[in-house]
Structure formats: C-alpha cells, structure tokens
Design a protein around this motif. Structure first.
Motif, PDB file in Angstrom:
ATOM      1  N   ALA A 173      -2.416 -33.537 -23.623  1.00 40.30           N
ATOM      2  CA  ALA A 173      -1.013 -33.574 -23.211  1.00 40.30           C
ATOM      3  C   ALA A 173      -0.057 -33.820 -24.383  1.00 40.30           C
ATOM      4  CB  ALA A 173      -0.814 -34.663 -22.146  1.00 40.30           C
ATOM      5  N   LEU A 174      -0.588 -34.221 -25.527  1.00 43.37           N
ATOM      6  CA  LEU A 174       0.270 -34.457 -26.687  1.00 43.37           C
ATOM      7  C   LEU A 174       0.892 -33.150 -27.172  1.00 43.37           C
ATOM      8  CD1 LEU A 174      -1.988 -36.848 -28.823  1.00 43.37           C
ATOM      9  CD2 LEU A 174       0.078 -37.480 -27.552  1.00 43.37           C
ATOM     10  N   PRO A 175       2.072 -33.221 -27.766  1.00 46.04           N
ATOM     11  CA  PRO A 175       2.627 -32.024 -28.412  1.00 46.04           C
ATOM     12  C   PRO A 175       1.649 -31.533 -29.490  1.00 46.04           C
ATOM     13  CG  PRO A 175       4.300 -33.738 -28.230  1.00 46.04           C
ATOM     14  CD  PRO A 175       2.988 -34.354 -27.815  1.00 46.04           C
ATOM     15  N   ASP A 176       1.650 -30.234 -29.749  1.00 45.49           N
ATOM     16  CA  ASP A 176       0.670 -29.618 -30.649  1.00 45.49           C
ATOM     17  C   ASP A 176       0.522 -30.334 -31.981  1.00 45.49           C
ATOM     18  OD1 ASP A 176       0.066 -27.672 -28.792  1.00 45.49           O
ATOM     19  OD2 ASP A 176       1.292 -26.114 -29.742  1.00 45.49           O
ATOM     20  N   ARG A 177       1.612 -30.655 -32.651  1.00 45.60           N
ATOM     21  CA  ARG A 177       1.531 -31.258 -33.988  1.00 45.60           C
ATOM     22  C   ARG A 177       0.987 -32.683 -33.926  1.00 45.60           C
ATOM     23  NH1 ARG A 177       3.745 -28.681 -38.145  1.00 45.60           N
ATOM     24  NH2 ARG A 177       4.755 -30.449 -39.119  1.00 45.60           N
ATOM     25  N   GLN A 178       1.350 -33.449 -32.897  1.00 44.97           N
ATOM     26  CA  GLN A 178       0.791 -34.793 -32.742  1.00 44.97           C
ATOM     27  C   GLN A 178      -0.701 -34.706 -32.438  1.00 44.97           C
ATOM     28  OE1 GLN A 178       2.993 -37.176 -29.909  1.00 44.97           O
ATOM     29  NE2 GLN A 178       4.955 -36.614 -30.834  1.00 44.97           N
ATOM     30  N   ARG A 179      -1.079 -33.778 -31.555  1.00 45.49           N
ATOM     31  CA  ARG A 179      -2.488 -33.598 -31.221  1.00 45.49           C
ATOM     32  C   ARG A 179      -3.272 -33.198 -32.469  1.00 45.49           C
ATOM     33  NH1 ARG A 179      -2.227 -30.087 -27.241  1.00 45.49           N
ATOM     34  NH2 ARG A 179      -2.710 -28.240 -28.455  1.00 45.49           N
ATOM     35  N   ALA A 180      -2.742 -32.274 -33.254  1.00 42.42           N
ATOM     36  CA  ALA A 180      -3.428 -31.841 -34.474  1.00 42.42           C
ATOM     37  C   ALA A 180      -3.592 -33.005 -35.444  1.00 42.42           C
ATOM     38  CB  ALA A 180      -2.670 -30.689 -35.133  1.00 42.42           C
TER      39      ALA A 180
ATOM     40  N   LEU B  64     -10.375 -36.616 -41.677  1.00 40.90           N
ATOM     41  CA  LEU B  64      -9.622 -36.255 -42.870  1.00 40.90           C
ATOM     42  C   LEU B  64      -8.737 -37.424 -43.287  1.00 40.90           C
ATOM     43  CD1 LEU B  64     -10.530 -33.332 -42.178  1.00 40.90           C
ATOM     44  CD2 LEU B  64      -8.255 -32.606 -42.845  1.00 40.90           C
ATOM     45  N   SER B  65      -8.530 -37.553 -44.577  1.00 38.88           N
ATOM     46  CA  SER B  65      -7.600 -38.572 -45.076  1.00 38.88           C
ATOM     47  C   SER B  65      -6.185 -38.161 -44.684  1.00 38.88           C
ATOM     48  CB  SER B  65      -7.697 -38.678 -46.597  1.00 38.88           C
ATOM     49  OG  SER B  65      -7.155 -37.507 -47.197  1.00 38.88           O
ATOM     50  N   ASN B  66      -5.271 -39.109 -44.722  1.00 36.79           N
ATOM     51  CA  ASN B  66      -3.878 -38.786 -44.415  1.00 36.79           C
ATOM     52  C   ASN B  66      -3.341 -37.734 -45.381  1.00 36.79           C
ATOM     53  OD1 ASN B  66      -4.040 -40.646 -42.383  1.00 36.79           O
ATOM     54  ND2 ASN B  66      -2.403 -41.948 -43.118  1.00 36.79           N
ATOM     55  N   ILE B  67      -3.752 -37.808 -46.637  1.00 35.14           N
ATOM     56  CA  ILE B  67      -3.277 -36.841 -47.636  1.00 35.14           C
ATOM     57  C   ILE B  67      -3.771 -35.444 -47.284  1.00 35.14           C
ATOM     58  CG2 ILE B  67      -3.486 -36.150 -50.059  1.00 35.14           C
ATOM     59  CD1 ILE B  67      -3.570 -39.197 -50.720  1.00 35.14           C
ATOM     60  N   ASP B  68      -5.064 -35.301 -46.964  1.00 37.61           N
ATOM     61  CA  ASP B  68      -5.607 -33.987 -46.623  1.00 37.61           C
ATOM     62  C   ASP B  68      -5.050 -33.479 -45.291  1.00 37.61           C
ATOM     63  OD1 ASP B  68      -7.084 -33.837 -48.952  1.00 37.61           O
ATOM     64  OD2 ASP B  68      -8.945 -34.532 -48.027  1.00 37.61           O
TER      65      ASP B  68
ATOM     66  N   LEU C 225      -1.396 -29.805 -42.363  1.00 36.06           N
ATOM     67  CA  LEU C 225      -0.262 -29.582 -41.463  1.00 36.06           C
ATOM     68  C   LEU C 225       1.001 -29.148 -42.195  1.00 36.06           C
ATOM     69  CD1 LEU C 225      -0.769 -32.583 -39.016  1.00 36.06           C
ATOM     70  CD2 LEU C 225      -1.157 -30.151 -38.554  1.00 36.06           C
ATOM     71  N   GLU C 226       0.927 -29.127 -43.537  1.00 30.56           N
ATOM     72  CA  GLU C 226       2.060 -28.752 -44.378  1.00 30.56           C
ATOM     73  C   GLU C 226       3.268 -29.653 -44.133  1.00 30.56           C
ATOM     74  OE1 GLU C 226       2.372 -24.547 -43.441  1.00 30.56           O
ATOM     75  OE2 GLU C 226       0.966 -24.058 -45.046  1.00 30.56           O
ATOM     76  N   VAL C 227       2.988 -30.966 -44.105  1.00 27.34           N
ATOM     77  CA  VAL C 227       4.031 -31.966 -43.977  1.00 27.34           C
ATOM     78  C   VAL C 227       3.778 -33.048 -45.019  1.00 27.34           C
ATOM     79  CG1 VAL C 227       4.365 -31.552 -41.495  1.00 27.34           C
ATOM     80  CG2 VAL C 227       2.774 -33.328 -42.237  1.00 27.34           C
ATOM     81  N   SER C 228       4.760 -33.916 -45.219  1.00 25.69           N
ATOM     82  CA  SER C 228       4.569 -35.041 -46.134  1.00 25.69           C
ATOM     83  C   SER C 228       3.643 -36.065 -45.478  1.00 25.69           C
ATOM     84  CB  SER C 228       5.918 -35.694 -46.454  1.00 25.69           C
ATOM     85  OG  SER C 228       6.432 -36.313 -45.289  1.00 25.69           O
TER      86      SER C 228
ATOM     87  N   GLU D  47       4.329 -39.119 -45.115  1.00 24.32           N
ATOM     88  CA  GLU D  47       5.190 -39.919 -44.239  1.00 24.32           C
ATOM     89  C   GLU D  47       5.384 -39.221 -42.887  1.00 24.32           C
ATOM     90  OE1 GLU D  47       5.968 -39.100 -47.434  1.00 24.32           O
ATOM     91  OE2 GLU D  47       5.615 -41.064 -48.327  1.00 24.32           O
ATOM     92  N   ALA D  48       5.572 -37.907 -42.918  1.00 20.64           N
ATOM     93  CA  ALA D  48       5.739 -37.164 -41.663  1.00 20.64           C
ATOM     94  C   ALA D  48       4.443 -37.201 -40.850  1.00 20.64           C
ATOM     95  CB  ALA D  48       6.156 -35.727 -41.950  1.00 20.64           C
ATOM     96  N   LEU D  49       3.299 -37.098 -41.528  1.00 20.82           N
ATOM     97  CA  LEU D  49       2.016 -37.196 -40.831  1.00 20.82           C
ATOM     98  C   LEU D  49       1.884 -38.562 -40.170  1.00 20.82           C
ATOM     99  CD1 LEU D  49      -0.937 -36.035 -40.301  1.00 20.82           C
ATOM    100  CD2 LEU D  49      -1.555 -37.629 -42.109  1.00 20.82           C
TER     101      LEU D  49
END
Length: 190
Positions: A133-140, A150-154, A159-162, A164-166
């Motif tokens: 039920a999560l939005p796609d980017r949150q679910r990913a 995966l590490s936050n950096i990877d 996801l092609e975000v910073s 901080e955005a992750l």
C-alpha cells in the motif's frame, strides 16, 4: 548507460568490460552473482513470480546490449542494475489494474504447528499488504534497504535521489507501516 564505480571499488567492472568484448562466461558469472537478488526485488515489487523473472531477464539483456557503452564513474554497476529493475517494475505496475494486485495469492507455509503457521501467515500477509500500500518510491526504499540489504548510499543511487531524500522516504514509509499495522499489533499480533 549510466556510470558505475571505478574498477577497484566496483566488483563488477571487470565482468562488464569482458561482457563488452562478447565474453559469454563473464555474462554467466554476472547473472549467477546478481540474478537471485534482482528476482527477489522484482518479486517483492510485483508480487508475481513470472513477471519478476521476466524483469530480471530484461535487466540482463540490457546489460548484454549496453556493456560496451558502460563508463566507470560515480556508482556501482549493481546500482545501475537495481535502478533498471525498479524502472521495469514501475512500468509493469502502471499497466496493472489495482484489482490484479489485490488478487495475488498468499504463499502457503508448510510449518508443522498450524496455530503458529496461521499467526505467521497473518503477520506476513499484514506486512505484505502494508508494504504494497506504500507509494512506489517509499516501497522501493523500504525494499532496497530492509529486504535487499543495500546501504543508504547504494539505495539512494539506485533511486536517483540524495541520501537525505532516501532517508526521508524511509522515514515516511516506516511511519505509514507503523500506522497501517497498529491495529494488527494492538489485536495481539507481534
């Protein structure tokens, strides 16, 4: 094709270079190394084994076709493969109707204790529904970090975000999961 890490920091750089030269053994080695993870990610995104396998196969076809264009650089090759897999999953999810996702059968658990098995199945189904039920980017973000390790950096690069955005996506996803699962937890679920 996007960039990958340098040869010394990217464990796949040598294989990609060999694939670019047409080395089928290198391609098999890359598939052996990454296929299970890509199928798992796609399965969790799509809730469909056959489609997950199709997505993974399509990722490796893209690798074979684009290996010669690969330029080592900022991110690992594996990150690029995860990004391609997620994009393919997003494309397939956009084409599906919501009812098709809801109709996905829950896997059976052959545990010997029926009461524990039922409780585990209910808990897994509740978590799966909440994650779905999560939005796609949150679910990913949740799947990449918590299920795929995966590490936050990877994950951010995938996801092609910073970073901080992750972290914001993860925080919002976790809040939504806590909210969605609070009634289950309050009713005796753990």
């Amino acid at each position: 094709m996007s960039n990958a890490g340098s040869d010394r920091s990217d464990p796949d750089a040598g294989l990609v270079a060999a694939i670019a030269r047409g080395d089928a053994a290198a391609a098999r080695s890359l598939v052996d190394r990454h296929l299970p993870r890509l199928v798992r990610l796609a399965r969790r995104m799509l809730r469909d084994d056959a489609e997950a396998e199709d997505v993974a196969q399509e990722v490796f076809l893209k690798v074979w076709k684009n290996a010669a264009a690969w330029k080592p650089g900022a991110a690992k090759f594996e990150t690029w493969m995860h990004r391609v897999a997620l994009n393919l999953c997003y494309d397939r999810l956009r084409k599906k109707t919501p009812s098709a996702l809801d109709a996905a059968p829950e896997p059976e658990d052959p545990a010997p204790n029926p009461a524990q098995s039922l409780e585990a199945d209910e808990r897994a189904a509740a978590v799966a529904r909440a994650v779905d039920a999560l939005p796609d980017r949150q679910r990913a973000a949740i799947l990449l970090c918590h299920y795929e390790g995966l590490s936050n950096i990877d994950a951010a690069a995938t996801l092609e975000v910073s970073v901080e955005a992750l972290e914001s996506l993860l925080a919002r996803g976790r809040r939504a999961l806590r909210e969605a699962l609070k009634d289950y937890a309050g009713a005796g679920g753990k």
